[in-house]
Design a protein around this motif. Structure first.
Motif, PDB file in Angstrom:
ATOM      1  N   GLY A 253       1.024  -1.361  -0.104  1.00  0.00           N
ATOM      2  CA  GLY A 253       0.049   0.106   0.002  1.00  0.00           C
ATOM      3  C   GLY A 253       0.827   1.307   0.076  1.00  0.00           C
ATOM      4  N   ARG A 255       2.414   2.730   2.528  1.00  0.00           N
ATOM      5  CA  ARG A 255       1.919   3.815   3.405  1.00  0.00           C
ATOM      6  C   ARG A 255       3.074   4.378   4.220  1.00  0.00           C
ATOM      7  NH1 ARG A 255      -3.128   3.260   7.625  1.00  0.00           N
ATOM      8  NH2 ARG A 255      -4.147   4.013   5.680  1.00  0.00           N
ATOM      9  N   PRO A 273      -1.112   8.872   8.229  1.00  0.00           N
ATOM     10  CA  PRO A 273      -0.519   7.902   7.475  1.00  0.00           C
ATOM     11  C   PRO A 273      -0.465   8.929   5.917  1.00  0.00           C
ATOM     12  CG  PRO A 273      -2.705   7.614   7.695  1.00  0.00           C
ATOM     13  CD  PRO A 273      -2.580   8.725   8.588  1.00  0.00           C
ATOM     14  N   ASP A 275      -0.649   7.706   1.883  1.00  0.00           N
ATOM     15  CA  ASP A 275      -0.619   6.367   1.444  1.00  0.00           C
ATOM     16  C   ASP A 275      -0.159   6.384  -0.086  1.00  0.00           C
ATOM     17  OD1 ASP A 275      -1.671   4.909   3.297  1.00  0.00           O
ATOM     18  OD2 ASP A 275      -3.558   5.809   3.112  1.00  0.00           O
ATOM     19  N   SER A 276      -0.041   5.141  -0.677  1.00  0.00           N
ATOM     20  CA  SER A 276       0.473   5.266  -2.015  1.00  0.00           C
ATOM     21  C   SER A 276       1.712   5.827  -2.651  1.00  0.00           C
ATOM     22  CB  SER A 276      -0.870   5.687  -3.059  1.00  0.00           C
ATOM     23  OG  SER A 276      -1.984   5.088  -2.944  1.00  0.00           O
TER      24      SER A 276
END
Lengths: 500, 500
Positions: A253, A255, A273, A275-276
Motif C-alpha cells: 500500500g 503507506r 498516514p 498512502d500510495s
C-alpha cells in the motif's frame, strides 16, 4: 564508469601533494598546485567531480531547468527529460576527466586507500593491485554521503547505492537513475535538496509530499522567508508536512507513517498516514566520508559528527595533512570548498602570507522562487541590530512579471552600518545575493550603498528599497551629514515612490 | 484618460515648487519635497507616470514577460496578450494617480502651459480655464518624445499619436494600442526599444525585420556584446539589417525601401526592398519635450538638440529653475531620472551640502539574453586599460541550463584596479550589473573583489572568472602581496577549474 584515458603513477612515487577525492575542493587544490609547478597525485574512488557533478548541483540544476520548461508548456516527455539529465551529467563528467585529469602537474588515478602516518597513501586500484605514494602534503577531500534513516520498513527498499533505480527508498545518489517519475514521491527532509527535487518531480507529474522534522521548511533560513517558499511550493501542488518524524513504511500500500513531534499533537491522534507512496527520497543531511581512511591512526582529529577538524587554512591536527569540503567540520558547498581549497594552496605555496578572514558562506536554494542567504541571521535579531524587511512583490518588475511574493531581509548594525546578513526570496535571488557577498566582504557600510544606481525595472530594486528604509530607521542615531540628510530625504518615502 | 479624483489648486497660489511633468523625475521631486514638508504643485499634461508607465518600461516589460511565456508554450492568444498588457498598464497608472496624486504636500493637476520669467506657470486646464501659480522653484520634467522620420511614404501612415492603432507607421506611443500583431513588422532602429519589441512581436507570431543605420545593433554597446544579442535574435527568426537607411515606403504592397549606407554597397545595386510590411515601428531616438514651454523667454538655456542644459545638481541657467530626466542634456532612463531627482531635492532642501559625483548610468536591454552595461567602454580600450573578456557560455550554470552564448567584458585600470566599465550579455545580466554598480560607486579596486564567494551554480560566476583573469594579467605590474600572490595562484587556472 565512463571511458577514461588510462592514468598511471609515474616512476617517481613522491609528490608535493596527494589529494584524496576529486570533487570541488580536491580538484581546486590539485589543479591549482599544478599551476604553481607543484606535482599532485589526485586519487578518485569513483567519479571525478564529486557529489556536485554526479549526484548534486549538475543533475539537479539541469533537471530543474528542463522541468521549468516542461511546466511552461515545452511538451517534453518526462522519461526523456530524466534520461537527458543523465546524458548531460555524463558528458560533463567525461569533459572534466579529460580536462582536469590531464592538467599540468596532476597525476590522476582511480583507487582508494588509507592514509598512513608518514603521509603516504596506499592505493588499491580497480584491478586489486596496491600502490603506495608519499608526499609532503596530503589533502583530504573525500566529501560526504547522504545520511540514511533507520526507519522500520525502509530496509526492504533502502537505497543501496548501486544506482539501479529499482529501490523504493532513495537518496540523491540514486534519484537521478530513475527512468520514470514516481507516481507519488515522498521526500523526507525539507532542506535545499528536498525542496528542489520536490519542485522538479512535481513538474514531472509526480504527486509529491515533503516531510520535515522542524516546524518550517529550510530549517536555518528565516521563518518569514521559508514561509514564502513553502507557500509557493504548495501552489505548485506539493504537500508539505512540517513538525513530523517518519515512524515507518509499509511497502504493502506504500503507506508512510508520520508522527507529530509536538507532544500535544501526538496525544491528539497518533500517527498520520501518507498512502500510495511508491518512492521515498531521503534528504536529511550529510555524513562526512571519514571512515576507512585511517585518519585516527594517522593522528587526524575528528569531531563528534566524524568530521575532520580544520582551522581557517584547512590544517588538520596532523602536520602536513589538510582537509577541505564537506568532510570537514567547516562543512561546505561546492563554492565554499573551492574557496577553501584556494586557501590550502596559498598555505602550501606561500605559508607566510596572511590568510585573511574566513570566507562568507552564501547559499542558494534553486526553487521557484529562489532563496538566497548570506551571513548570520537569527530568527530574532539582537537589540542593537536593525532588521530591514522589503516586500519583493512591491517592486515594479514584480508587477510587470506577475510576481506576487518575495522578500528581502537585511540585518545591519548601526552606526557603523555593518551588514551582518541578508536573505532574499524571489526570482533571480541567487544572482542578487552576489552584491551582498561582495559588499560584505569589502566592508561597505550599508548607508554607503545609498546612491547606487540600480537599473529599472530589475528585481535588484529591492536593494534600493532596503537602503532607503535603513536610512530612515537609523537616521537619528548616525552621525554624518550624508546619512542624516539622506535619511530625512529618502527614508520616509513610500516603497513605490522612486523607480530606481 | 483614466478616472481620477478631482484636484484643485488651493486658494494659496504660491508653492515651494512647481513640477511640470509627472514621470519618474517629476514624481520623485514632487513627492520627495512633500516628505520634507514642502508643498509642490505637480502638473501633468496627459498621463501620470510618464513614458515609463504609459508607453515604455511597464507595457514593454509586461509584454516581454507574457510573450516569453507564450514562446515557452503557454498557449495564450496573442490578441489577449496585447489587451492584457494595456489593462495591466492602466491599472498601474490608476494606482499611481491615487497614491502619488494624493501624497502629502503634493497638489496634482492636469493641464499644461508655459513657464513665465518670474517662476510662475500659466496652466491651461482641460476645460479651457487658465490658472496661474508661482513658486520659489520650478522643476522641468516634461520628458521626451519619439523622434519621427521624414521618409517618403510615411506621411500616409505616420503615427499621429492619437493612439487609435490604425496607422501603419507607429512609435512606442502607439505600438501598445495594437489589438492584433502585425503580419510583418519592420522596426527602424536597433536600440533597446527596437530590439525588445522585435523579440516580443516575433514571439507573438509576427515576421519582424529590424533596420539599423549603424553597422551593429545596440549602437554604443561593445560590438562583441551586440553581436551576441544579434545572433540570438536571428535564431528567434528575426531579420536584422544593419548599415542601411530607410529610403521610402509604399503602402501598395507594403514595400519598405532600404539603401546601404556604405558607398561601395550603394553603388553595387542601390536599394533593398523589404516587402509585405504592414506595420512600421520607428524607434530611432528621442526628442526632448522643450517647445511650447517658454523656456528661452524665461532664460533657460537649451543645447543644439533642444535639451535643457543642467549641471550636476539639476540647475538650469535660470535661477530657481531646475530640470530632470530625458528633457535635459543629461538624458535619462527611469532610474537615472529618479536619482537625479533626488539630487534636486537635496539641492533645494539642503543647498549647502556637497552633492557628490555624477551618478553612474547602468543600462539594461531586456532581450533574451539580456544586455547590461555600465561606465565607459570604448570599442578599443586605451593602452593603460586591461580589458577582461569572459565567455559566459563557459560557466557551469550555462551548461545546466543549455545557455550557449554570453559574455562579460570588464575594463580595469591597473595598478589601482579602478573598474571603468562593464558589459554583460546573458540570462539575468540586468541583475548581475548591480554588483558592478555598487562596487564602482564605492570605488572597490577590482583585485579586492578576489575572494568574494559567489554561490554555485549561478550566472554571477562570470565575475569570479573575470577577477581571476585580471589578477593573472596584471600580476607583475601591481604592488602588494595579495595581488601578486593571487595572480600566480589563480590567474592561470582555466575557466572551468574552480566552481566558485
Amino acid at each position: 564508469m565512463t571511458a577514461v584515458r588510462p592514468h598511471v603513477i609515474p616512476s617517481r612515487r613522491r609528490f608535493d601533494a596527494i589529494v584524496i577525492g576529486s570533487g570541488s575542493g580536491g580538484l581546486t587544490v590539485a589543479v591549482g598546485l599544478g599551476r604553481f609547478g607543484r606535482d599532485a597525485l589526485l586519487i578518485e574512488r569513483e567519479h571525478m567531480g564529486g557529489d556536485c557533478t554526479n549526484t548534486g548541483c549538475i543533475p539537479s540544476k539541469t533537471l530543474l531547468h528542463q522541468t521549468a520548461a516542461l511546466a511552461a508548456g515545452s511538451g517534453a516527455d518526462p522519461r526523456s527529460i530524466l534520461a537527458g539529465v543523465r546524458a548531460h551529467r555524463d558528458a560533463l563528467r567525461d569533459h572534466e576527466v579529460q580536462e582536469f585529469g590531464g592538467a599540468d602537474g596532476v597525476t590522476f588515478v582511480y583507487g582508494s586507500g588509507p592514509l598512513n602516518s608518514d603521509r603516504s597513501v596506499s592505493i588499491t586500484r580497480g584491478d586489486g593491485t596496491v600502490w603506495r605514494a608519499a608526499a609532503d602534503n596530503v589533502v583530504l577531500a573525500t566529501g560526504s554521503s547522504p545520511r540514511r534513516l533507520d526507519v522500520p520498513g525502509f530496509d526492504d527498499g533502502g537505497g543501496d547505492g548501486d544506482g539501479n533505480g529499482d529501490r523504493v527508498v532513495l537518496t540523491n545518489e540514486e534519484l537521478f537513475e530513475l527512468s520514470t517519475p514516481p507516481t507519488h514521491l515522498a521526500i523526507i527532509g525539507a532542506g535545499a535538496i528536498g525542496l528542489e527535487m520536490a519542485l522538479a518531480f512535481r513538474r514531472l507529474g509526480s504527486a509529491v509530499t515533503v516531510v520535515e522534522l522542524a516546524n518550517q521548511v529550510l530549517p536555518g533560513v528565516l521563518p518569514e522567508a521559508a514561509g514564502i517558499v513553502a507557500g509557493a511550493l504548495v501552489e505548485h501542488g506539493i504537500v508539505i508536512r512540517t513538525g513530523v518524524r517518519v515512524a515507518g513504511y509499509r511497502s504493502d500500500g506504500g503507506r508512510l507513517e508520520l508522527a507529530p513531534t509536538s507532544p500535544a499533537a501526538a496525544n491528539n491522534g497518533g500517527s498520520i498516514p501518507v498512502d500510495s507512496v511508491d518512492r521515498v527520497l531521503v534528504a536529511v543531511g550529510r555524513v562526512p566520508n571519514t571512515s576507512g581512511l585511517g585518519l585516527v591512526e594517522a593522528g587526524v582529529e575528528l569531531d563528534d559528527r566524524g568530521a575532520v577538524v580544520v582551522d581557517g587554512r584547512g590544517r588538520t591536527s596532523s602536520k602536513g595533512v589538510w582537509a577541505v569540503g564537506d568532510m570537514t567540520n567547516k562543512g561546505g558547498t561546492t563554492h565554499d570548498a573551492a574557496i577553501r581549497g584556494r586557501r590550502i594552496i596559498q598555505s602550501i605555496v606561500q605559508p607566510y602570507l596572511p590568510i585573511g578572514d574566513e570566507p562568507l558562506r552564501p547559499t542558494v536554494t534553486f526553487t521557484d522562487p529562489e532563496v538566497a542567504s548570506i551571513g548570520d541571521q537569527p530568527a530574532s535579531p539582537p537589540a542593537d541590530v536593525v532588521r530591514i524587511t522589503v516586500d519583493g512583490a512591491g517592486i515594479d518588475r514584480s508587477y510587470t512579471d506577475g510576481v506576487d511574493r518575495g522578500i528581502l531581509v537585511v540585518d545591519v548594525r548601526p552606526p557603523t552600518g555593518t551588514v551582518l546578513g541578508a536573505t532574499i526570496v524571489g526570482p533571480r535571488a541567487g544572482e542578487i545575493i552576489t552584491t551582498f557577498s561582495l559588499a560584505m566582504k569589502a566592508g561597505i557600510a550599508f548607508h554607503r550603498w545609498y546612491g547606487t544606481v540600480i537599473p529599472y525595472p530589475t528585481y535588484s530594486e529591492v536593494i534600493t528599497k532596503a537602503v532607503q528604509q535603513y536610512l530612515s530607521e537609523v537616521g537619528s542615531d548616525v552621525t554624518g551629514h550624508t546619512v542624516r540628510w539622506a535619511t530625512g530625504l529618502l527614508g520616509r518615502t513610500r516603497a513605490r515612490l522612486s523607480r530606481t
